[in-house]
Design a protein around this motif. Sequence first.
Motif, mmCIF file in Angstrom:
data_model
loop_
_atom_site.group_PDB
_atom_site.id
_atom_site.type_symbol
_atom_site.label_atom_id
_atom_site.label_comp_id
_atom_site.label_asym_id
_atom_site.label_seq_id
_atom_site.Cartn_x
_atom_site.Cartn_y
_atom_site.Cartn_z
ATOM 1 N N THR A 568 0.802 -1.216 0.000
ATOM 2 C CA THR A 568 0.000 0.000 0.000
ATOM 3 C C THR A 568 0.841 1.276 0.000
ATOM 4 O OG1 THR A 568 -0.123 -0.145 2.405
ATOM 5 C CG2 THR A 568 -1.923 -1.151 1.156
ATOM 6 N N ASN A 569 2.105 1.212 0.305
ATOM 7 C CA ASN A 569 2.932 2.425 0.292
ATOM 8 C C ASN A 569 3.965 2.347 -0.833
ATOM 9 O OD1 ASN A 569 5.227 0.891 1.278
ATOM 10 N ND2 ASN A 569 4.327 1.043 3.317
ATOM 11 N N TRP A 570 4.646 3.458 -1.028
ATOM 12 C CA TRP A 570 5.549 3.568 -2.170
ATOM 13 C C TRP A 570 6.721 2.595 -2.058
ATOM 14 C CZ3 TRP A 570 10.618 4.887 -3.165
ATOM 15 C CH2 TRP A 570 10.919 5.256 -4.490
ATOM 16 N N GLN A 573 5.655 -0.943 -2.990
ATOM 17 C CA GLN A 573 5.363 -1.043 -4.424
ATOM 18 C C GLN A 573 6.654 -1.072 -5.250
ATOM 19 O OE1 GLN A 573 2.650 2.121 -5.444
ATOM 20 N NE2 GLN A 573 1.176 1.523 -3.850
ATOM 21 N N GLN A 602 -4.056 -1.285 -10.445
ATOM 22 C CA GLN A 602 -4.445 -1.267 -9.043
ATOM 23 C C GLN A 602 -3.500 -0.496 -8.132
ATOM 24 O OE1 GLN A 602 -5.061 -5.257 -7.689
ATOM 25 N NE2 GLN A 602 -6.774 -5.651 -9.075
ATOM 26 N N GLU A 604 -1.725 2.244 -6.113
ATOM 27 C CA GLU A 604 -2.210 3.569 -5.756
ATOM 28 C C GLU A 604 -1.257 4.668 -6.218
ATOM 29 O OE1 GLU A 604 -2.869 3.635 -1.608
ATOM 30 O OE2 GLU A 604 -4.349 1.997 -1.604
ATOM 31 N N ASP A 605 0.017 4.425 -6.179
ATOM 32 C CA ASP A 605 0.997 5.441 -6.534
ATOM 33 C C ASP A 605 1.099 5.558 -8.056
ATOM 34 O OD1 ASP A 605 3.278 7.214 -5.565
ATOM 35 O OD2 ASP A 605 4.296 5.931 -7.025
ATOM 36 N N ARG A 609 2.331 2.802 -11.016
ATOM 37 C CA ARG A 609 1.502 2.364 -12.151
ATOM 38 C C ARG A 609 2.243 2.584 -13.467
ATOM 39 N NH1 ARG A 609 -2.578 5.206 -9.302
ATOM 40 N NH2 ARG A 609 -2.462 6.886 -10.846
#
Length: 878
Positions: A568-570, A573, A602, A604-605, A609
């Motif tokens: 969920t965080n950078w 990812q 999908q 978030e950042d 993506r």
Amino acid sequence: MGPLSRDAWAQRLGAFRASPSAFMAGPEGEDLGRNLLGDLRSEKLSEQTKVSLLALSLEYPAQLWPDVSAAEVAATSLLDTLVLLPPRPSALRRPLLLAATTALAAGGALGPTSGASCRLLPLLLGLASGSDLGRGFVPASEQRPLQATACECLRELESCKPGLLGGSLGLLRGLLGQEGPVQPLSLLLALVLRNTLVLQSRVGAGLGGLLTDKVSPTGGGPWDWTLVEKGDGSLQPQAPSWPAAEEGEGERSLTAREHSPEEARELRAAVIQLLETSYLLTPVAQAQLLWLLGWALRGLQGQPPALFKPQLVRLLGTAQLTLLHAVLALKAAFGEALFTAQDEALLLRRLTLAAQHPALPLPTHLFYLHCLLSFPENWPLGPEGEEAAPLLLGPQLCRGLLPSLLHDPMALLARLHLLCLLCAEDEEEEKGQLPSPRHYLEELLAGLRQRAALDEGPRALATVCFQASYLVTRCLAGQPTVLTPLIHGLAQLYRVRPMLASHFVDFLDQVDSELREPLKVVLRQEVVSRLGRDEALCWHLKMLAKVADGDAQSATLNFLQAAAAHCTNWDLQQGLLRVCRALLRAGVRGGLVDLLQVLARQLEDPDGRDHARLYYILLAHLAGPKLGVALGPSLAPPALASSLVAENQGFVAALMVQEAPALVRLSVGSHGVKGPLPVLKLQPEALEPIYSLELRFRVEGQLYAPLEAVHVPCLCPGRPARPLLLPLQPRCPAPARLDVHALYTTSTGLTCHAHLPPLFVNFADLFLPFPQPPGGAGLGFFEELWDSCLPEGAESRVWCPLGPQGLEGLVSQHLEPFVVVAQPPTSYYVAIHLPPNSKLLLRLEAALPDGVPVALRTDDWAVLPLAGDYLRGLAAAL
């Protein structure tokens, strides 16, 4: 501007010492050296302040005198200041001598063309010999300190220019037996003797009368630089070291010439004289003296190593580390010629017992262990350079040197190194004896891993654990009985403490493939077996990015799909995308396409993506080899905030021309003498396979017309290549330098360019023959050419010495294609066409046994000195 005050100098010196480069770049830096030299003669400054100024010139000579001319001016000014000192005792004489010496040595001004060098060298030699320089130059109270300082300065200059004092050997040897400072004279004489022996051996010459001639080398004339010119200044530094494999080829053996009995006798007497005075030297000076003499006599015929035997009787029991180091250096140099088996056993036992002393400081303890690990044996087993424990150093003798978890990390690693060498020789465990070294090693590694696995344990414990593991793999590579438990132990350590992932990544980068591959397999199994959310997910992703490959694709992709929901965080990812990148480079395609599509939608950042979308596009449009190149590391990765931009930079780098080291060598062969233009024949040699090679040539100035590029489809190392022909188009008949630039493609698909060493076109490379005249018309044709050169041209005569092959051999080797009239073996007429439209004519007549007069005539006066140099070069080549 007048001289600065004491306070102003104190402020300026403080600012300079705080940041020399910044001060020299400022407004006051340009005049610092000039002001310093000028204020040394000022009577307003105290001697203490002037000594501070000279100390600055000793510490920072490169900043104060940045080039040769500045160093020459500084040394001249310092010598003038020294001469102008009043004849009373002064604290400035010794610093001025040291400063002048430092300026010449550090500034590269020391040489036969330097006026300051020609003044300083006789002055230093006169001070060292205690000569009366007149005018009260040396007060009686300063004579001995100045003599010692002069010896130190001469030793520094001899170190910079080996052979500089070779002509003073006899004088220095005579001074050693007189009253004077023993230590500086002994070290100076030993250094000069060593350098002279090395340089003379290179040219196959002996010492002659150098050891007995007690006359100053100047002899009222200029300084003798003959020995300096024989050497190249590349002798080893004057510091004791071993093993002997570190020595250069030029100093490895002095057996080029056997000395005459008189030379050998004088050399032996000089060495004995130095050894007898070594008792009066400090331990550090004794060590350097022994090392210099040992290196000078190593392999020298007629000089037995037994000369050092009386010193060994005294030094084998020494407690001084510097002397013990010198003894080991002598052992490495002479081996069994100086050390018997009993000496070797005694020395080894002494080192072992000394290393076990409980009150030793850590540096001393490490020194003894290093001596054991690098012990120079008389008859070592195994190939040269292979690391092994000394034969006499068995487990029983080393029982007190086994490592323990209570030892300091440095001592533990050194003892572990010794234990690994013992394990390499421990093939079988004897029953009824103590545990074998291999069993003790396994228990020690288990203890280190147990300490590294402690929660919130110090980082140093983990560092020592991995350092010890690396040491074991390096020393015991190829022994499965040691590596297999080590691999499983490291996997268990990761299972308990995954936050050590960074240590594991570094460890995998350092070890060989014999351990790396099986360790990667077990670590990958540890990671992919943990599905679902895990507090150590970031460490698992970091580890998986290192160990992921084409094996176990389904398990790896399942782990990534399960982990994607928790990224969920950078940071997480980016860790996930690094694993995808590793799989891309490994050639994984199948399920990776679906995973990248999911991540591109999908995550978030937005950076993540875009990153996933780029990977998907590359995977869909590039084949395996090109994809690997595009994803490879950039040659100059920029420090950018966006990882997508960094990836684009790496991709673009694969498609652009990159500057790289030269992978091809060029050598010049014989030139062609047919055709209207001279042709340079080049022989290429590739260091790695390269393709589509284009060689571009550029000539400085307007001497030649632009040269065409040369193309080669493919070059492979070890495969002979056809010579390349480079036509030359001179605009005037003169030698030239060709700058070479190569453009090529590597086997990985990268296009690179590189600058190659320049090529030189010699005067003889431009020679072309005239058309052959009809039979019998050669003499008339030559006379016509000879008469056409004047009056616009020029002519000269040169005496050309001949070697054993005579005139006929010289002509056949160098001038045969250009001979117009031949009357062997005493007369030849040579006509040479020099493009674009010049000619060179030679008459070689009335040859004598030792040479032949050559008459030269040309229609271009600029050719005459080139032709003279060419003929003299032929004579020198004979």
